[in-house]
Design a protein around this motif. Structure first.
Motif, PDB file in Angstrom:
ATOM      1  N   HIS A 133       0.769  -0.774   0.443  1.00  0.00           N
ATOM      2  CA  HIS A 133       0.111  -0.150  -0.157  1.00  0.00           C
ATOM      3  C   HIS A 133       0.812   0.746  -0.050  1.00  0.00           C
ATOM      4  CE1 HIS A 133      -4.055  -1.790   0.592  1.00  0.00           C
ATOM      5  NE2 HIS A 133      -3.160  -3.047   1.383  1.00  0.00           N
ATOM      6  N   PHE A 134       1.948   0.975   0.433  1.00  0.00           N
ATOM      7  CA  PHE A 134       3.081   2.582   0.450  1.00  0.00           C
ATOM      8  C   PHE A 134       3.860   2.363  -1.512  1.00  0.00           C
ATOM      9  CE2 PHE A 134       2.539   0.693   4.540  1.00  0.00           C
ATOM     10  CZ  PHE A 134       1.098   2.124   4.587  1.00  0.00           C
ATOM     11  N   LYS A 135       3.492   2.755  -2.035  1.00  0.00           N
ATOM     12  CA  LYS A 135       4.213   1.969  -3.750  1.00  0.00           C
ATOM     13  C   LYS A 135       5.507   3.392  -3.192  1.00  0.00           C
ATOM     14  CE  LYS A 135       1.039  -0.174  -4.946  1.00  0.00           C
ATOM     15  NZ  LYS A 135       0.873  -1.815  -5.574  1.00  0.00           N
ATOM     16  N   LEU A 136       6.392   2.349  -3.611  1.00  0.00           N
ATOM     17  CA  LEU A 136       7.813   3.543  -4.202  1.00  0.00           C
ATOM     18  C   LEU A 136       7.642   3.212  -5.562  1.00  0.00           C
ATOM     19  CD1 LEU A 136      10.132   1.308  -1.569  1.00  0.00           C
ATOM     20  CD2 LEU A 136       9.506   3.451  -1.179  1.00  0.00           C
ATOM     21  N   THR A 137       8.420   4.801  -5.868  1.00  0.00           N
ATOM     22  CA  THR A 137       9.026   5.282  -7.329  1.00  0.00           C
ATOM     23  C   THR A 137      10.154   4.521  -8.200  1.00  0.00           C
ATOM     24  OG1 THR A 137       9.860   6.688  -8.639  1.00  0.00           O
ATOM     25  CG2 THR A 137      10.546   7.372  -6.533  1.00  0.00           C
TER      26      THR A 137
END
Length: 277
Positions: A133-137
């Motif tokens: 749920h915590f997307k990293l670019t």
């Protein structure tokens, strides 16, 4: 450290002169922890006792079941006794909010997870590939940490490993700020447990996502550790030993900067090097 260390007798042998000395040694304790969701058994992991609620919370984050503190209603120890009638504190029951999707039976871990492996008991390989749920670019061009600070983290971690100092038999995971400040450290016989304890502590303190931190681990960088970092929103994972090929692949795809062989003077950056300046 009463529950963390056990004294045993060992025979120390000197090969040079064949001398034998019987003496006491300190060993890190390893005991099973059963994790229950409600009244249903979900997993059993071998761990060093201590910070068990953090371990369970971090494990559930890593499994993709929860990502907000409100989703975890309560944690409690269930009754359990050893042969001497003493409470073992080896069963933790987690109560999740009713709207939290429970794992399918095929995703439950039906065998004991050893302290050496965190995903060995997963019933299907598809269950390993979870969406955070915590997307990293993955398009990283902004420096998060300097190479000199990153290189100093293994030694900073080692200095704070109190249980390792006494036993020599545990892994450690440390969460650091970009300036090298140690934010949290946990030790355990299982490297995956140490990471879960760090993530779980942050989760319970409402600190997720851990978007401005570096996770330093004392061993190698496995697939499971990259997955745990990604699930918690950790942008940089550094290890003193080698990564696996699958760990590099997952780090590349999930946007995690993966560093291996970080040993003071040199390091290898395998994915997304733009975060290291």
């Amino acid at each position: 450290m009463g529950r963390l260390i056990r004294r045993v007798k060992a025979t120390k042998v000197s090969v040079a002169d064949n001398r034998r000395i019987v003496r006491e040694e300190s060993l890190a304790v390893e005991e099973p922890l059963e994790i229950r969701l409600g009244h249903e058994s979900f997993s059993v992991t071998m761990r060093t006792p201590g910070d068990d609620f953090d371990l369970v919370a971090g494990f559930l984050v890593s499994e993709g079941l929860i990502y907000e503190p409100e989703q975890l209603i309560s944690l409690r120890f269930c009754a359990g006794e050893d042969e001497n009638g003493q409470q073992t504190f080896n069963v933790v029951e987690a109560q999740l909010r009713p709207d939290v999707a429970m794992p399918l039976p095929s995703a439950q871990r039906h065998i004991t997870t050893s302290s050496a492996c965190g995903i060995c008991g997963t019933a299907s390989i598809e269950a390993v590939h979870k969406s955070t749920h915590f997307k990293l670019t993955s398009d990283v061009d902004e420096v998060l940490i300097s190479a000199s600070v990153l290189a100093s983290l293994p030694e900073l971690l080692r200095r704070e490993q109190k249980l390792f100092e006494k036993t020599g038999g545990v892994h450690a995971a440390g969460l650091f700020a970009p300036d090298g400040e140690l934010l949290s450290l946990r030790e355990d016989v299982g490297r995956h447990n140490a990471v879960d304890k760090v993530v779980g502590a942050a989760f319970r303190d409402r600190q997720l996502p851990l978007s401005n931190t570096i996770l330093q681990v004392s061993g190698r960088a496995s697939f499971e550790l990259v997955q745990k970092a990604a699930m918690a929103g950790v942008p940089v994972l550094a290890a003193v030993s080698a990564p696996s090929s699958l760990a590099v692949e997952l780090a590349h795809n999930s946007g995690v900067t993966l560093v291996g062989f970080s040993r003071g003077a040199t390091m290898n950056i395998y994915t997304h090097p733009g975060r290291v300046g």
